[in-house]
Design a protein around this motif. Sequence first.
Motif: not given
Length: 64
Positions: A21-22, A25-26, A29, A33, A37
Amino acid sequence: MLAEMQDWIDETGCTEFHELARYARNERFDDWYDIIVNQSTVFLNAYIRSKRHGGYDSDIRKGD
């Protein structure tokens, strides 16, 4: 896209969902992402958990 995520999990040795997930996101995205999600959390979490607890045979992925 899920296959690409699975490859990333395998190649990086990811053992926790928060790592994926990190990264998404980084670094991903715009594509990964939203999928993580909103669509495939259960599948990806189960995949990571099964690798962590059950091991993984890389020949299975390649079909050898």
